[in-house]
Scaffold this motif. Structure first.
Motif, PDB file in Angstrom:
ATOM      1  N   LEU A 117      64.553 -46.666  29.417  1.00  0.00           N
ATOM      2  CA  LEU A 117      64.083 -46.314  28.230  1.00  0.00           C
ATOM      3  C   LEU A 117      64.017 -46.802  27.085  1.00  0.00           C
ATOM      4  O   LEU A 117      63.502 -46.914  26.027  1.00  0.00           O
ATOM      5  CB  LEU A 117      65.937 -45.367  28.078  1.00  0.00           C
ATOM      6  CG  LEU A 117      65.420 -44.017  29.107  1.00  0.00           C
ATOM      7  CD1 LEU A 117      67.370 -43.526  29.372  1.00  0.00           C
ATOM      8  CD2 LEU A 117      64.838 -43.299  29.264  1.00  0.00           C
ATOM      9  N   ALA A 118      64.776 -48.816  27.036  1.00  0.00           N
ATOM     10  CA  ALA A 118      64.521 -48.956  26.349  1.00  0.00           C
ATOM     11  C   ALA A 118      63.503 -50.057  25.563  1.00  0.00           C
ATOM     12  O   ALA A 118      62.652 -49.704  24.972  1.00  0.00           O
ATOM     13  CB  ALA A 118      65.671 -50.200  26.483  1.00  0.00           C
ATOM     14  N   GLU A 119      62.755 -50.202  27.269  1.00  0.00           N
ATOM     15  CA  GLU A 119      60.935 -50.371  27.221  1.00  0.00           C
ATOM     16  C   GLU A 119      60.426 -49.227  26.319  1.00  0.00           C
ATOM     17  O   GLU A 119      59.820 -49.796  25.498  1.00  0.00           O
ATOM     18  CB  GLU A 119      60.485 -50.875  28.422  1.00  0.00           C
ATOM     19  CG  GLU A 119      59.030 -50.975  28.391  1.00  0.00           C
ATOM     20  CD  GLU A 119      58.987 -51.619  29.484  1.00  0.00           C
ATOM     21  OE1 GLU A 119      57.194 -51.445  29.329  1.00  0.00           O
ATOM     22  OE2 GLU A 119      59.114 -51.479  30.658  1.00  0.00           O
ATOM     23  N   ASP A 168      61.247 -47.107  24.241  1.00  0.00           N
ATOM     24  CA  ASP A 168      61.653 -47.023  22.507  1.00  0.00           C
ATOM     25  C   ASP A 168      61.180 -47.851  22.221  1.00  0.00           C
ATOM     26  O   ASP A 168      60.614 -47.816  20.518  1.00  0.00           O
ATOM     27  CB  ASP A 168      63.455 -47.042  22.647  1.00  0.00           C
ATOM     28  CG  ASP A 168      64.114 -45.974  23.413  1.00  0.00           C
ATOM     29  OD1 ASP A 168      63.025 -44.789  22.618  1.00  0.00           O
ATOM     30  OD2 ASP A 168      65.634 -45.742  23.129  1.00  0.00           O
ATOM     31  N   LEU A 169      61.116 -48.941  22.026  1.00  0.00           N
ATOM     32  CA  LEU A 169      60.231 -50.488  22.080  1.00  0.00           C
ATOM     33  C   LEU A 169      58.705 -49.813  21.636  1.00  0.00           C
ATOM     34  O   LEU A 169      58.162 -49.961  20.975  1.00  0.00           O
ATOM     35  CB  LEU A 169      60.906 -51.862  23.059  1.00  0.00           C
ATOM     36  CG  LEU A 169      59.551 -52.586  22.186  1.00  0.00           C
ATOM     37  CD1 LEU A 169      60.524 -53.196  21.122  1.00  0.00           C
ATOM     38  CD2 LEU A 169      59.638 -53.785  23.564  1.00  0.00           C
ATOM     39  N   SER A 172      57.940 -47.346  19.368  1.00  0.00           N
ATOM     40  CA  SER A 172      58.806 -48.068  17.260  1.00  0.00           C
ATOM     41  C   SER A 172      57.558 -49.187  16.766  1.00  0.00           C
ATOM     42  O   SER A 172      57.793 -49.474  15.961  1.00  0.00           O
ATOM     43  CB  SER A 172      59.843 -49.216  17.666  1.00  0.00           C
ATOM     44  OG  SER A 172      59.898 -49.867  18.493  1.00  0.00           O
ATOM     45  N   HIS A 232      68.096 -47.036  32.346  1.00  0.00           N
ATOM     46  CA  HIS A 232      68.137 -47.569  31.824  1.00  0.00           C
ATOM     47  C   HIS A 232      67.604 -48.626  30.481  1.00  0.00           C
ATOM     48  O   HIS A 232      66.949 -48.601  29.674  1.00  0.00           O
ATOM     49  CB  HIS A 232      69.952 -47.815  31.092  1.00  0.00           C
ATOM     50  CG  HIS A 232      70.861 -47.037  30.710  1.00  0.00           C
ATOM     51  ND1 HIS A 232      70.816 -46.001  30.316  1.00  0.00           N
ATOM     52  CD2 HIS A 232      71.893 -45.812  32.705  1.00  0.00           C
ATOM     53  CE1 HIS A 232      71.351 -44.742  30.380  1.00  0.00           C
ATOM     54  NE2 HIS A 232      71.883 -44.952  31.482  1.00  0.00           N
ATOM     55  N   LEU A 233      66.620 -49.458  31.909  1.00  0.00           N
ATOM     56  CA  LEU A 233      66.149 -50.047  30.835  1.00  0.00           C
ATOM     57  C   LEU A 233      64.272 -49.912  30.608  1.00  0.00           C
ATOM     58  O   LEU A 233      63.795 -49.973  29.645  1.00  0.00           O
ATOM     59  CB  LEU A 233      66.177 -51.459  32.401  1.00  0.00           C
ATOM     60  CG  LEU A 233      66.775 -52.732  32.391  1.00  0.00           C
ATOM     61  CD1 LEU A 233      67.189 -53.495  33.286  1.00  0.00           C
ATOM     62  CD2 LEU A 233      67.216 -53.268  31.198  1.00  0.00           C
TER      63      LEU A 233
END
Length: 56
Positions: A17-19, A21-22, A25, A14-15
């Motif tokens: 995935l968050a990275e 996404d960052l 964007s 999940h980390l």
């Protein structure tokens, strides 16, 4: 160096995935595209392992 899908646990996934996404964007910095390509391969492999485990 990046981990292999087998070395990732759920939180690390999940980390990751968050990275991703960052990075997705914002305007890519030098090296971001290569890092994102590596991350996509790792995410896809982790999800494939997850599908295999859930079908067993």
């Amino acid at each position: 160096m990046m981990a292999t899908p087998a070395e990732l646990d759920e939180i690390e996934y999940h980390l990751l995935l968050a990275e991703f996404d960052l990075l997705w964007s914002r305007r890519p910095l030098p090296g971001d595209r290569e890092r994102m390509d590596q991350m996509m391969r790792l995410i896809e492999a982790f999800e494939a392992m997850r599908r295999i485990a859930s079908s067993a």
